[in-house]
Design an enzyme around this catalytic site. Sequence first.
Site, mmCIF file in Angstrom:
data_model
loop_
_atom_site.group_PDB
_atom_site.id
_atom_site.type_symbol
_atom_site.label_atom_id
_atom_site.label_comp_id
_atom_site.label_asym_id
_atom_site.label_seq_id
_atom_site.Cartn_x
_atom_site.Cartn_y
_atom_site.Cartn_z
ATOM 1 N N ASP A 781 19.229 90.407 88.320
ATOM 2 C CA ASP A 781 20.088 89.640 89.203
ATOM 3 C C ASP A 781 19.558 88.613 90.163
ATOM 4 O OD1 ASP A 781 22.945 90.464 90.200
ATOM 5 O OD2 ASP A 781 21.665 90.616 92.187
ATOM 6 N N LYS A 785 20.681 84.628 90.456
ATOM 7 C CA LYS A 785 20.835 83.848 91.640
ATOM 8 C C LYS A 785 19.999 82.641 91.877
ATOM 9 C CE LYS A 785 22.554 87.823 94.308
ATOM 10 N NZ LYS A 785 22.337 88.737 95.445
#
Length: 925
Positions: A781, A785
């Site tokens: 995750d 980003k």
Amino acid sequence: MAFSASISGAAASSRLLSRAAALPHESLSSCYKQEKKKKISSSSRLSLLPRSPATVFRIGCGRKESYRIHASSSAAKAVLLDESKEKVLLPKGELWSVHKFGGTCVGTSQRIKNVADIIANDSSEGKFVVVSAMSKVTDMMYDLINKAQSRDDSYVAAADAVFEKHKLTAMDLLDGDDLATFLSRLHHDINNLKAMLRAIYIAGHVTESFSDFVAGHGELWSAQMLSYVVKKNGIDCQWMDTRDVLIVNPTSANQVDPDFVESEKRLEEWFAQNPCKAVVATGFIASTPENIPTTLKRDGSDFSAAIMGAMLRARQVTIWTDVDGVYSADPRKVSEAVILKTLSYQEAWEMSYFGANVLHPRTIIPVMRYDIPIVIRNVFNLSAPGTMICRPSVDEERAGQIADAPVRGFATIDNVALVNVEGTGMAGIPGTASDIFAAVKDVGANVIMISQASSEHSVCFAVPEKEVKAVADALRSRFRQALDAGRLSQVAVIPNCSILAAVGQKMASTPGVSATLFNALAKANINVRAIAQGCSEYNVTVVIKREDCVRALRAVHSRFYLSKTTISMGIVGPGLIGATLLDQLKDQAAVLKEDFNIDLRVMGITGSRTMLLSNSEIDLSRWRELMEEQGEVADLDKFANHVQGNHFIPNTVFVDCTADSGIASHYYDWLRRGIHVVTPNKKANSGPLDEYLKLRALQRQSYTHYFYEATVGAGLPIISTLRGLLETGDKILQIEGIFSGTLSYIFNNFVGTRAFSDVVSEAKEKGYTEPDPRDDLSGTDVARKVIILARESGLKLELSDIPVQSLVPEPLRASASAEEFMNQLPQFDQDIAKERQAAEAEGYVLRYVGVVDVTQAEGRVELRRYRKDHAFAQLAGSDNIIAFTTSRYKEQPLIVRGPGAGAQVTAGGVFSDILRLASYLGAPS
């Protein structure tokens, strides 16, 4: 011989009918004299004092008027007055108020009682009520005539049914002498009608005057019954046969013009003989100057009330109907139509001409002369104030407050055809238009609208579709020579059309109304075939395809009557973040609409299995139960077509609250279709580079917006800060940050002697982690980003280019379940504990960070050490922190810090993007 055995009454009626066909005036006058003599003596005790005000009511609401004519009694009554007594004068002025009730309003005995209560509650000193026949009675009367004329013996039974209907109603309403008197009169009338119907049966035809005489009895009976009920309420009341008072002159256009001078004279004479505090008068019927019965034609009862109001110089005329007032559009076609509090006479005139269920334009003329307001009210909802039709005050006109919006309402006329007369020989030839419309007049057609180009090359006009064939044939016959010679190229007919009119008095002083109207039609993909606008600018009229009529009406209504910035929303993924966003929208919607002129309408919500669609907007206070009760099988294509295509709101946004790459793959198509996209879903911007570049290129080439602030920092302004730096010419050197709220919480609490597995377990219990903590500990995750920020900074990197240090021990990556992983995680606590102890021994803390190194064109995700006085070491809870090192912020990076995880802040970040979209689309910022 077959007809020779008729009863004497029928034979007399037959002879009378035969004479009437040849000499209608003479026959009718003689026929009705005897009827009149019986009526003259019906006056009762009267008590209206000389200066007492009266109230006029007209009964005829809730249905389209059918046109009835009743025989007139006679001219003025011969009355012997004691000249020694002072004549009672009819007071005029604002002491009077006038009311009209229609057939539906008096359709049953209970409704008649309700009307009587309304009359009793009127505070005016005197009351004047205009009443129509009971609901369906006029149709029953015409059915009697049709059956008799076609020699159908069932007319007798049908007449008995009319008798029974009124008998039962009277028995429910009246008693004693009042009931006996009414039933006697009713029986007498029915017997006379049967005799006349027998004459029609024998003759096999009927004159218009006799037909009207039969049909007009309904008003006489309803007026008498209502007057008796009003008397029972303790009000001194008389009923009036308006044929004694109202004199009209028939015109060639199947209309009548009131003779106000003669009518006012007769009204004063009637009151001199019948002073009382309340009058219940028959609507719709009147007499000619020769005392021959006639009617007021279409919407006659409304017209009766307006005429009476004008003659009395009344304070107000109230038209009682079955709706709460005049709507901005037909509520059966536009569910969001609103009740208009006021209309000017001109606006009501224009709307009624174009088919709005307001009033016939003739109704407005008498009261307009004396500035008497007309109020449209609902007899079944007395709490509704209704709509007032009046002349705007001078102050309102000067202040520009004639209306809240330049367009007050929309009306449509269906079943229309366009006729286009075209040819180069028309230009500059005087009299061509005159010849065209003379031909139209000869066939008796009604021209609804005319449009002509300034080149005079063509003239087009709209007529009712049922009349277009006769019109076209007449024009081709009239212009046969011009057509053969080529001076006219064609007389073309375009069938299956509708007319849409936008009406508003303030249009005359507001630039851009037409532009807004046509823009709304264009966005709804509707073609305009003809346009007309008068120089008064009170209306703009367009002709469109009949099949487009409802869509066009909804499109223009939404543009003029919804908030200035209205957005149709589709929510994809009502999970934790989506559900939180829906709750935030529910709490804030009213404030946004009221204070910020933003109207956010959720038209659809879809999950992976079920979706909920609405034609207006979903009630966000009940969306969960509505999903269960009304949900249907999820279909993303149907969902998209519904939210964008069925509501004609200019702007549409889809909010993707999922983490699904399949949903993200639709962004390109949605943007290409003009649908804006707002999302916290990272999959599109961190997916394959070529697809990302294609998406961004489309966004830049179109006027469609794509906002994704919440993909990196939840509610923190990370993307917007980065863009602001780049757009102002700053150069990004490095972006470093703690991007995971979950891992921020874990390492902020991984201190002292605490075991790593205990901290992970605590974070899971508090809801900071995904259901399977490996999704957080793997670092994927954070890597997404990092790749989003790298691409925003201009780096063309794939997700696979980012090295990621996973915190999931190698042996546990293949664990069968999250539960198994959590059970085995303590076995590996010692490894990461050693790292922590080594860092703490040197005065450092551990933090899990993502880094974008623009100078090296690379990114990475790893566990790093930071001194205890470093900004990254000062975090608490699940806060995120991002440091931008740039040419301007080289010595001391620009820091953005705050909560970076949780449904509330993530949904808030999405909401912020939606409001930013609204600002871009025209909402006040």
